[in-house]
Scaffold this active site. Structure first.
Site, short mmCIF file in Angstrom:
data_model
loop_
_atom_site.label_atom_id
_atom_site.label_comp_id
_atom_site.label_asym_id
_atom_site.label_seq_id
_atom_site.Cartn_x
_atom_site.Cartn_y
_atom_site.Cartn_z
N LYS A 35 -5.93 -33.35 27.99
CA LYS A 35 -7.23 -32.67 27.93
C LYS A 35 -7.03 -31.17 28.16
O LYS A 35 -5.97 -30.75 28.66
CB LYS A 35 -8.17 -33.26 28.98
CG LYS A 35 -7.70 -33.08 30.41
CD LYS A 35 -8.49 -33.95 31.38
CE LYS A 35 -8.00 -33.74 32.81
NZ LYS A 35 -8.59 -34.73 33.74
N ARG A 130 -18.36 -39.52 40.30
CA ARG A 130 -18.30 -38.48 39.28
C ARG A 130 -18.65 -39.09 37.92
O ARG A 130 -19.66 -38.75 37.34
CB ARG A 130 -16.91 -37.83 39.28
CG ARG A 130 -16.82 -36.58 38.47
CD ARG A 130 -15.45 -35.95 38.51
NE ARG A 130 -14.43 -36.75 37.85
CZ ARG A 130 -13.20 -36.32 37.55
NH1 ARG A 130 -12.85 -35.07 37.87
NH2 ARG A 130 -12.33 -37.09 36.95
N TYR A 244 -7.55 1.20 40.13
CA TYR A 244 -8.99 1.26 40.37
C TYR A 244 -9.30 1.21 41.86
O TYR A 244 -8.73 0.41 42.61
CB TYR A 244 -9.68 0.06 39.72
CG TYR A 244 -9.85 0.15 38.22
CD1 TYR A 244 -10.55 1.20 37.63
CD2 TYR A 244 -9.33 -0.85 37.40
CE1 TYR A 244 -10.72 1.25 36.26
CE2 TYR A 244 -9.50 -0.81 36.03
CZ TYR A 244 -10.19 0.25 35.46
OH TYR A 244 -10.36 0.30 34.10
N MET A 292 -7.93 -5.62 33.68
CA MET A 292 -8.10 -6.62 32.63
C MET A 292 -6.80 -6.92 31.89
O MET A 292 -6.49 -8.07 31.59
CB MET A 292 -9.17 -6.14 31.63
CG MET A 292 -9.53 -7.18 30.58
SD MET A 292 -10.69 -6.55 29.35
CE MET A 292 -12.14 -6.26 30.35
#
Ligand code: PLP
Length: 349
Positions: A35, A130, A244, A292
């Site tokens: 998955k 679940r 930053y 990023m």
């Protein structure tokens, strides 16, 4: 080459599958859980490699994942869908001969009405709360369902990565109570359950994370290496700051390397000030903020500027990175972004 390189060792995945398979008895078949794009590592490469190694049952979370897998694996293998038969899924389930693990009376009804006679399994809830039917619901439909010939009865352990947790034995007992005497193939264990021992293995096991080299399968062969190229390095004088927010100020004259990956690539922002990249077996602390597309790393202690630094590799696996930011290897792997060049090693047989 300027872009970061994610190397995925298919031979290691296959070996991990074989070792986990050998942990269970001859009467138990090992499936493979692929998955979420095989935990971020590429289901289109991982699933065929495991198929060549002998895996005959695959588990995915969603119908769409199963549909993408079918053309790669051929008509013989069983592709089981853990979310079951959701509204609108019938055409894909039918077209790709998927086996939904039906989770509720609603799903049973939907499946029997839209695809009568089509294969299915049943997911039972033995305590995790679940997915799956609990005992009262199961008792109400078991007669009809068992008559229709389910392929599999399965449940999932909530605490299998803690061998001493009392929920393991309780869920095992409940699974027996719900399935003994049905004569249908049964599956209870993912990686953690396999390691709990034979009582937990039943007919089919469902290893996922262990194939990909992570805990709780601590003996796993490492699978991934993530090498990040150094774009630039510079001297930073004592008192100067980096990145930053000027969150890191050099306590003494330092050398800082800027490396080509950031939080958009799954290098989590919380690694700032906690994480390390590796030059071989030498750790280099991440300093300042994670941007990023970039991170900055202290390489003052290295003799030369390295061409690349590794976030994942022999010195530091996904579990170690996860520990640094309070998560689990599963999340580190599935967060690896789409920008990496990917290189697959082995996987031929
Ligand atoms: C994800 C999942 C697995 C695989 O679990 P691992 O801990 O990765 O081995 C097996 N069964 C179910 C129901 C799952 O959701």
């Amino acid at each position: 080459m300027s872009s970061p390189l994610l190397s995925i060792d298919l031979d290691a995945i296959v070996e991990n599958w074989r070792v986990l398979d050998a942990r269970s008895g001859a009467g138990t078949q090992s499936a493979a859980v692929v998955k979420a794009d095989a935990y971020g590592l590429g289901a289109d490469r991982v699933a065929p490699a495991l198929h060549r190694a002998g895996a005959r049952t695959f588990f995915v979370a969603l119908t769409e994942e199963g549909a993408r897998l079918r053309p790669l694996l051929g008509p013989e293998v069983e592709i089981c869908v853990l979310s079951g038969h959701m509204e609108g899924d019938a055409p894909l389930i039918e077209a790709h001969a998927l086996t939904p693990m039906l989770n509720s009376l609603d799903q049973v009804t939907r499946h029997f009405e839209t695809l009568p006679g089509a294969p299915f399994g049943i997911q039972l809830d033995t305590g995790m709360n679940r997915l799956g039917m609990e005992m009262p619901e199961w008792e109400a439909v078991a007669g009809v369902v068992l008559n229709a010939g389910p392929r599999l009865l399965m449940s999932h352990l909530a605490c299998a990565d803690e061998p001493g947790h009392p929920a393991n034995a309780a869920q095992l007992a409940e699974f027996h109570r719900m399935t003994d005497g049905t004569g249908v193939a049964r599956s209870l264990s993912a990686t953690g359950g396999i390691l709990l021992g034979r009582d937990y293995h039943f007919d089919i096991t469902r290893p996922g994370i262990g194939l990909y080299g992570c805990a709780p399968f601590t003996d796993a062969r490492p699978v991934v290496r993530l090498s990040l190229p150094v774009i630039q390095s510079r001297g930073v004088a004592a008192g100067e700051s980096v990145g930053y927010g000027y969150t890191w100020t050099a306590p003494h004259d330092s050398v800082v390397a800027t490396v080509a990956a950031g939080y958009a690539d799954g290098v989590h922002r919380r690694l700032a000030g906690k994480g390390r990249l590796w030059a071989g077996d030498t750790p280099c602390p991440i300093l300042g903020r994670v941007s990023m597309d970039l991170i900055t790393v202290d390489i003052s202690h290295l003799e030369h500027e390295p061409a690349t630094l590794d976030l994942l590799g022999p010195a530091q696996g996904a579990d170690a990175v996860a520990d640094q930011i309070g998560t689990i290897g599963y999340e580190v792997l599935t967060a690896l972004g789409p920008r990496y060049r990917r290189q697959y090693i082995g996987g031929a047989d």
